[in-house]
Write a protein that holds these residues in place. Sequence first.
Motif, PDB file in Angstrom:
ATOM      1  N   GLY A 107       0.641  -1.331   0.097  1.00 19.42           N
ATOM      2  CA  GLY A 107       0.035   0.099  -0.066  1.00 19.42           C
ATOM      3  C   GLY A 107       0.853   1.351  -0.039  1.00 19.42           C
ATOM      4  O   GLY A 107       0.455   2.304  -0.824  1.00 19.42           O
ATOM      5  N   GLU A 108       1.874   1.240   0.877  1.00 20.06           N
ATOM      6  CA  GLU A 108       2.680   2.443   1.016  1.00 20.06           C
ATOM      7  C   GLU A 108       3.450   2.830  -0.287  1.00 20.06           C
ATOM      8  O   GLU A 108       3.674   3.962  -0.811  1.00 20.06           O
ATOM      9  CB  GLU A 108       3.582   2.421   2.352  1.00 20.06           C
ATOM     10  N   THR A 109       3.893   1.770  -0.969  1.00 21.96           N
ATOM     11  CA  THR A 109       4.895   1.732  -2.082  1.00 21.96           C
ATOM     12  C   THR A 109       4.022   2.154  -3.071  1.00 21.96           C
ATOM     13  O   THR A 109       4.297   3.001  -4.062  1.00 21.96           O
ATOM     14  CB  THR A 109       5.712   0.504  -2.365  1.00 21.96           C
ATOM     15  N   ASP A 136      -7.886  -0.749  -7.804  1.00 24.18           N
ATOM     16  CA  ASP A 136      -7.571   0.222  -6.788  1.00 24.18           C
ATOM     17  C   ASP A 136      -8.579   1.459  -6.805  1.00 24.18           C
ATOM     18  O   ASP A 136      -8.302   2.193  -7.580  1.00 24.18           O
ATOM     19  CB  ASP A 136      -5.957   0.575  -6.889  1.00 24.18           C
ATOM     20  N   LYS A 137      -9.603   1.324  -5.987  1.00 25.94           N
ATOM     21  CA  LYS A 137     -10.426   2.358  -5.862  1.00 25.94           C
ATOM     22  C   LYS A 137      -9.941   3.880  -5.636  1.00 25.94           C
ATOM     23  O   LYS A 137     -10.329   4.853  -6.327  1.00 25.94           O
ATOM     24  CB  LYS A 137     -11.579   2.140  -4.950  1.00 25.94           C
ATOM     25  N   THR A 138      -8.817   3.800  -4.917  1.00 26.35           N
ATOM     26  CA  THR A 138      -8.268   5.136  -4.538  1.00 26.35           C
ATOM     27  C   THR A 138      -7.642   5.749  -5.646  1.00 26.35           C
ATOM     28  O   THR A 138      -7.732   6.989  -6.184  1.00 26.35           O
ATOM     29  CB  THR A 138      -7.129   4.886  -3.452  1.00 26.35           C
ATOM     30  N   LEU A 139      -6.842   4.661  -6.658  1.00 29.04           N
ATOM     31  CA  LEU A 139      -6.244   5.205  -7.788  1.00 29.04           C
ATOM     32  C   LEU A 139      -7.092   5.544  -8.853  1.00 29.04           C
ATOM     33  O   LEU A 139      -6.838   6.713  -9.505  1.00 29.04           O
ATOM     34  CB  LEU A 139      -5.348   4.100  -8.288  1.00 29.04           C
ATOM     35  N   ILE A 166       4.115   5.449  -5.880  1.00 24.54           N
ATOM     36  CA  ILE A 166       4.092   5.239  -7.430  1.00 24.54           C
ATOM     37  C   ILE A 166       3.152   6.028  -7.766  1.00 24.54           C
ATOM     38  O   ILE A 166       3.061   6.699  -9.128  1.00 24.54           O
ATOM     39  CB  ILE A 166       4.032   3.786  -7.741  1.00 24.54           C
ATOM     40  N   GLU A 167       1.856   5.930  -7.298  1.00 24.73           N
ATOM     41  CA  GLU A 167       0.651   6.665  -7.885  1.00 24.73           C
ATOM     42  C   GLU A 167       0.960   8.265  -8.005  1.00 24.73           C
ATOM     43  O   GLU A 167       0.711   8.752  -9.075  1.00 24.73           O
ATOM     44  CB  GLU A 167      -0.745   6.398  -7.000  1.00 24.73           C
ATOM     45  N   GLN A 168       1.728   8.761  -6.959  1.00 28.45           N
ATOM     46  CA  GLN A 168       1.940  10.047  -6.914  1.00 28.45           C
ATOM     47  C   GLN A 168       2.984  10.527  -8.149  1.00 28.45           C
ATOM     48  O   GLN A 168       2.857  11.298  -8.852  1.00 28.45           O
ATOM     49  CB  GLN A 168       2.692  10.672  -5.581  1.00 28.45           C
ATOM     50  N   LEU A 169       3.873   9.688  -8.339  1.00 27.94           N
ATOM     51  CA  LEU A 169       4.892   9.901  -9.231  1.00 27.94           C
ATOM     52  C   LEU A 169       4.256   9.827 -10.702  1.00 27.94           C
ATOM     53  O   LEU A 169       4.663  10.586 -11.339  1.00 27.94           O
ATOM     54  CB  LEU A 169       6.246   8.610  -9.171  1.00 27.94           C
ATOM     55  N   LEU A 170       3.489   8.917 -10.825  1.00 28.16           N
ATOM     56  CA  LEU A 170       2.698   8.687 -12.080  1.00 28.16           C
ATOM     57  C   LEU A 170       2.042  10.004 -12.519  1.00 28.16           C
ATOM     58  O   LEU A 170       2.270  10.466 -13.880  1.00 28.16           O
ATOM     59  CB  LEU A 170       1.814   7.610 -12.048  1.00 28.16           C
TER      60      LEU A 170
END
Length: 243
Positions: A178-180, A205-208, A184-188
């Motif tokens: 989850g943390e990693t 991933d609902k959050t993504l 990665i999502e933020q970098l994307l």
Amino acid sequence: MDNFILEVNQLRKTFISGSKELTVLKHISFNIKSGTSCAIVGPSGSGKTTLLGLCAGLDQPSSGSVILKGQNISTMEESDLSEVRNRQIGFVFQSFQLISTLTALENVMVPIELRGTPYREVEEKAINLLNEVGLGDRLDHYPNQLSGGEQQRVGLARAFIHQPDILFADEPTGNLDGETGAQIEQLLFDLNEKQGTTLVIVTHDKTLAEKCERTIELKNGQILADSLPSNGTPNPVEATVAE
């Protein structure tokens, strides 16, 4: 005039399984405007990854068309399609898909080395991107010397090095904790915003999905819903929703 980078028209995909024909996608139609972000969601077996592959020119539909920047990529010869993928399309894979015999730096350099760009220019771009994703001290490490999160950072740098018009990501955080995954999502999204790339993500991933401007939900190979995830403002792109 609407600035659609991707136009999917009555897309259908079938496979032969034994003596039976299996229909994975049924008359899928939607358009995506340049510079926007879109999540494709749905249960396993709904056709998400198949749809992404067709949109990215990794496979050809049984019928219908995929228009990328005005070009019908669903009928292109492989030589022309390879050129489109190399210059206009980026791809991030769940399983990273790094070349095991190349270092992080060399993996990132591959897409534009294939164009014949001078080595020093390619190297400089790759180093800058690896610094952006926090791997400036891992340039000479091979994939088996990197954690899963670090490998996906290399994958992101590789996907963005040729400044693609559109980037497709297939479960980009699926193999990460989850943390990693959140990093990665933020970098994307940071890289996406910086380069102005259109972003299309397949995810469970609902959050993504909620971070994207738009969500297309598939079920049984059809579009079940097409919406903005967090508010009721009008959708900025048009779509045909299956009945």
